[in-house]
Write a protein that holds these residues in place. Structure first.
Motif, mmCIF file in Angstrom:
data_model
loop_
_atom_site.group_PDB
_atom_site.id
_atom_site.type_symbol
_atom_site.label_atom_id
_atom_site.label_comp_id
_atom_site.label_asym_id
_atom_site.label_seq_id
_atom_site.Cartn_x
_atom_site.Cartn_y
_atom_site.Cartn_z
ATOM 1 N N ARG A 199 19.046 -9.311 7.705
ATOM 2 C CA ARG A 199 19.991 -8.974 6.631
ATOM 3 C C ARG A 199 19.860 -10.064 5.570
ATOM 4 O O ARG A 199 19.604 -11.228 5.874
ATOM 5 C CB ARG A 199 21.422 -8.917 7.160
ATOM 6 N N LEU A 200 20.064 -9.670 4.333
ATOM 7 C CA LEU A 200 19.830 -10.599 3.236
ATOM 8 C C LEU A 200 20.998 -10.546 2.257
ATOM 9 O O LEU A 200 21.481 -9.464 1.900
ATOM 10 C CB LEU A 200 18.521 -10.254 2.522
ATOM 11 N N GLY A 201 21.461 -11.730 1.842
ATOM 12 C CA GLY A 201 22.525 -11.825 0.853
ATOM 13 C C GLY A 201 22.011 -12.451 -0.425
ATOM 14 O O GLY A 201 21.204 -13.385 -0.392
ATOM 15 N N VAL A 202 22.466 -11.952 -1.554
ATOM 16 C CA VAL A 202 22.005 -12.408 -2.864
ATOM 17 C C VAL A 202 23.207 -12.803 -3.706
ATOM 18 O O VAL A 202 24.168 -12.033 -3.825
ATOM 19 C CB VAL A 202 21.214 -11.302 -3.591
ATOM 20 N N ASP A 203 23.140 -13.989 -4.301
ATOM 21 C CA ASP A 203 24.150 -14.409 -5.272
ATOM 22 C C ASP A 203 23.425 -14.776 -6.550
ATOM 23 O O ASP A 203 22.743 -15.799 -6.624
ATOM 24 C CB ASP A 203 24.952 -15.603 -4.749
ATOM 25 N N VAL A 204 23.530 -13.921 -7.548
ATOM 26 C CA VAL A 204 22.858 -14.164 -8.821
ATOM 27 C C VAL A 204 23.796 -14.931 -9.736
ATOM 28 O O VAL A 204 24.884 -14.465 -10.064
ATOM 29 C CB VAL A 204 22.447 -12.839 -9.484
ATOM 30 N N GLY A 205 23.372 -16.111 -10.152
ATOM 31 C CA GLY A 205 24.138 -16.899 -11.109
ATOM 32 C C GLY A 205 23.387 -17.014 -12.412
ATOM 33 O O GLY A 205 22.232 -16.620 -12.527
ATOM 34 N N GLY A 206 24.045 -17.564 -13.407
ATOM 35 C CA GLY A 206 23.411 -17.703 -14.712
ATOM 36 C C GLY A 206 22.271 -18.689 -14.707
ATOM 37 O O GLY A 206 21.354 -18.588 -15.510
ATOM 38 N N THR A 207 22.301 -19.659 -13.788
ATOM 39 C CA THR A 207 21.264 -20.686 -13.733
ATOM 40 C C THR A 207 20.419 -20.599 -12.471
ATOM 41 O O THR A 207 19.200 -20.763 -12.514
ATOM 42 C CB THR A 207 21.900 -22.084 -13.808
ATOM 43 N N PHE A 208 21.082 -20.330 -11.315
ATOM 44 C CA PHE A 208 20.355 -20.273 -10.055
ATOM 45 C C PHE A 208 20.706 -18.998 -9.293
ATOM 46 O O PHE A 208 21.786 -18.426 -9.471
ATOM 47 C CB PHE A 208 20.699 -21.486 -9.175
ATOM 48 N N THR A 209 19.769 -18.571 -8.461
ATOM 49 C CA THR A 209 19.997 -17.475 -7.531
ATOM 50 C C THR A 209 19.931 -18.032 -6.114
ATOM 51 O O THR A 209 18.985 -18.734 -5.770
ATOM 52 C CB THR A 209 18.935 -16.375 -7.706
ATOM 53 N N ASP A 210 20.971 -17.756 -5.314
ATOM 54 C CA ASP A 210 21.021 -18.196 -3.926
ATOM 55 C C ASP A 210 20.714 -17.023 -3.010
ATOM 56 O O ASP A 210 21.246 -15.926 -3.187
ATOM 57 C CB ASP A 210 22.413 -18.745 -3.593
ATOM 58 N N ILE A 211 19.860 -17.265 -2.024
ATOM 59 C CA ILE A 211 19.450 -16.240 -1.075
ATOM 60 C C ILE A 211 19.763 -16.726 0.342
ATOM 61 O O ILE A 211 19.482 -17.875 0.689
ATOM 62 C CB ILE A 211 17.940 -15.958 -1.169
ATOM 63 N N LEU A 212 20.329 -15.849 1.145
ATOM 64 C CA LEU A 212 20.547 -16.141 2.559
ATOM 65 C C LEU A 212 19.927 -15.014 3.375
ATOM 66 O O LEU A 212 20.256 -13.852 3.195
ATOM 67 C CB LEU A 212 22.041 -16.231 2.875
ATOM 68 N N LEU A 213 19.005 -15.361 4.275
ATOM 69 C CA LEU A 213 18.348 -14.400 5.152
ATOM 70 C C LEU A 213 18.763 -14.709 6.593
ATOM 71 O O LEU A 213 18.655 -15.855 7.042
ATOM 72 C CB LEU A 213 16.827 -14.494 5.006
ATOM 73 N N ILE A 214 19.258 -13.709 7.314
ATOM 74 C CA ILE A 214 19.723 -13.910 8.682
ATOM 75 C C ILE A 214 18.924 -13.040 9.640
ATOM 76 O O ILE A 214 18.745 -11.836 9.407
ATOM 77 C CB ILE A 214 21.219 -13.578 8.807
ATOM 78 N N ASP A 215 18.408 -13.666 10.705
ATOM 79 C CA ASP A 215 17.738 -12.962 11.789
ATOM 80 C C ASP A 215 18.820 -12.504 12.760
ATOM 81 O O ASP A 215 19.455 -13.319 13.438
ATOM 82 C CB ASP A 215 16.744 -13.896 12.474
ATOM 83 N N GLN A 216 19.040 -11.189 12.833
ATOM 84 C CA GLN A 216 20.119 -10.653 13.651
ATOM 85 C C GLN A 216 19.902 -10.898 15.146
ATOM 86 O O GLN A 216 20.858 -10.992 15.910
ATOM 87 C CB GLN A 216 20.259 -9.147 13.406
ATOM 88 N N GLU A 217 18.636 -11.018 15.562
ATOM 89 C CA GLU A 217 18.367 -11.200 16.981
ATOM 90 C C GLU A 217 18.591 -12.645 17.428
ATOM 91 O O GLU A 217 19.216 -12.910 18.449
ATOM 92 C CB GLU A 217 16.932 -10.775 17.301
ATOM 93 N N SER A 218 18.073 -13.589 16.652
ATOM 94 C CA SER A 218 18.174 -14.993 17.057
ATOM 95 C C SER A 218 19.362 -15.710 16.456
ATOM 96 O O SER A 218 19.765 -16.768 16.945
ATOM 97 C CB SER A 218 16.888 -15.734 16.674
#
Length: 549
Positions: A409-428
């Motif tokens: 699963r992947l989360g995206v936070d788009v900001g005016g200067t930076f974009t933050d990404i969080l990727l989670i392995d559901q199994e581990s």
């Protein structure tokens, strides 16, 4: 409504960007069924190209992909190659612009494809052609323009060669490829056999270079850059007007120059031995241009054009897009059409050219969403079952989208200067984070770069992501980690851009979101999850995380 002249032709388009897809556009304009096969992870890069990108979307894509169907297929996977063979068996034309040898490495050489479908026309567009010492080289349109000769003669004297301002080499190569495809289809009607159409960008440019080659071979003359004029062709130039505009006048033929002289009230110019003949005017073009410029500068543009048109002298303004929309001739001939689009409402684009009197072409649809026609093509045309032993394996077709993989699963936070990404392995339970620069006018760049970084850190492909959420970093991370609901918090612009990217490699796009301010009811958007909202003191919508009801 009349039938379309190529509505009995099916084209499988494997190309990307412009060299190749423009040929598909031309064939589709006249009714060919063009099935565009795209990589399931990203699609055609043209989906992201272009200077202006409202809602994070390319304005080039709706044009070059108009009248086409989009399916996804991983051609690097043997199962995807087998799926393409099934499509080839049902096709009239295969169109591609990969580097020479790519199809052959995939077991899809012309000989192998003709064994499946002997009548197949295989149209190949490359920088240098399929044979010769340069064939293996990477080749873009700009290189073909330089090698074909047009760059050397484009621009002002004394300055480096210029670019025409459009992708001229690509467009010329694909226009020639389209002609070659139609010729090969016509010949197939006689022989029943298909053949390879080999269109090289540099040769297509060379084909337009007029008498450049015999001028050198016979006379030792090398054409050079001459700015807005043609050497020894006069008058044919840009001239100033009294109200600060500029117009083009082309009166280099003897009879037309005589008309210009009458309009100027200077009939004697047409009898003057310095200007009476084509050769004489070419030899004295600087002096003649000065005389004409002095006359044009004494008249406003509208009056000047009226006089010239009434006198039968070719003349006109140098148009911008704004001028085209306002011109009554464009409107009368419907040179510009407006096509419905799911995000733009409608998008204006150039109409089909040329016009046929009995069976004209027509722009029927704008460029499709990635994989929009998977079920229609794979299920309808090929009769493949979404659960059968021979179901298509090509990333995420809509046939398989009902049960997408959910490991990541992947989360995206788009900001005016930076974009933050969080990727989670559901199994581990392992998490991978990425932070990339972004800009408000093109947030998609930061999102794509961040996804690539996070996936690289995890050692996975974007194909393995089953769900995306978009919102503030704190809210989205909490949701992904199971501490909140399936909603996110986004801005309108950020939502539109991330939505398109999410749809490019996850079925249904975003799994959930809240929009603030809301541009439209959530219920009107596909695959949404509406959630209870809470408005903070500053008027923003916040997500109802656990313990914050």
């Amino acid at each position: 409504m009349t039938h379309l002249p190529l509505d009995d032709v099916r084209v499988i388009e494997l190309g990307q960007l412009l060299a190749g897809p423009f040929c598909g556009q031309l064939l589709g304009d006249f009714g060919a069924e063009v099935i565009k096969v795209e990589d399931p992870g990203r699609g055609d890069p043209m989906r992201q190209w272009g200077r202006e990108k409202p809602h994070g979307q390319s304005l080039w894509w709706p044009v070059v992909a108009r009248n086409k169907k989009s399916v996804t297929c991983d051609l690097r996977d043997p199962r995807g190659q087998d799926l393409l063979r099934r499509l080839i068996a049902e096709a009239d034309v295969l169109l591609e612009n990969f580097r020479p040898g790519t199809l052959e490495r995939w077991g899809l050489s012309p000989d192998e494809l003709h064994a499946i479908n002997p009548g197949l026309v295989i149209t190949r567009v490359t920088g240098f052609g399929q044979t010769g010492p340069y064939a293996p080289r990477a080749g873009y349109g700009s290189i073909g323009e330089a090698m074909g000769g047009i760059r050397h003669v484009t621009g002002d004297p004394g300055r480096p060669p210029s670019r025409a301002g459009i992708s001229l080499g690509d467009s010329l190569a694909t226009t020639h490829a389209c002609v070659g495809t139609l010729v090969a289809l016509h010949e197939r009607g006689r022989s029943g056999r298909g053949q390879v159409v080999d269109s090289a960008i540099y040769e297509a440019v060379l084909a337009m270079m007029e008498s450049l080659l015999p001028e050198w071979q016979q006379a030792g003359y090398q054409r050079e850059r001459t700015g807005p004029v043609l050497p020894n062709v006069s008058p044919s130039n840009v001239y100033p007007t009294g109200d600060g505009e500029a117009i083009l006048i082309a009166a280099n033929q003897d009879s037309v120059f005589a008309r210009l002289a009458r309009v100027m009230g200077a009939e004697a110019l047409a009898e003057d031995e310095r200007y009476a003949t084509h050769g004489a005017r070419g030899a004295n073009m600087d002096e003649l241009d000065g005389i004409i410029a002095a006359w044009t500068a004494g008249h406003p543009a509208d009056e000047l054009l009226r006089l010239l048109h009434e006198g039968g002298v070719p003349a006109g303004r140098i148009y911008t897009a704004k001028d085209m929309f306002a011109d009554p001739h464009f409107a009368a001939r419907e040179a510009i059409v407006r096509v419905p689009h799911p995000d733009f409402g409608e998008v204006a684009m150039q109409n089909v050219a040329p016009k046929l009197s009995s069976t004209p072409g027509r722009v029927r649809t704008a460029g499709p969403a990635l994989g929009q026609h998977n079920e229609e093509v794979y299920g309808g045309l090929l009769g493949l079952s979404p659960r059968g032993d021979h179901r298509p394996v090509h990333g995420r077709s809509h046939l398989e989208a009902r049960n997408p993989p959910m490991r990541y699963r992947l989360g995206v936070d788009v900001g005016g200067t930076f974009t933050d990404i969080l990727l989670i392995d559901q199994e581990s339970g392992r998490t991978f984070r990425a932070k990339t620069p972004s800009t408000p006018h093109d947030q998609s760049i930061g999102v794509l770069a961040g996804v690539e970084k996070a996936c690289a850190a995890a050692g996975v492909s974007p194909d393995e992501i089953g769900e995306i959420l978009h919102g503030t970093t704190i809210a989205t991370n909490a949701i992904l980690e199971g501490k909140g609901e399936r909603v996110g918090l986004v801005t309108t612009a950020g939502f539109r851009q991330v939505l398109q990217i999410a749809r490019s490699f996850v079925p249904g796009g975003l799994a959930g979101w809240i929009i603030w301010p809301k541009p439209e009811p959530l219920a009107a958007l596909e695959d949404t999850v509406e959630a209870v909202e809470r408005v903070a003191a500053d008027g923003t919508v916040v997500t109802p995380l656990d313990g914050a009801r």
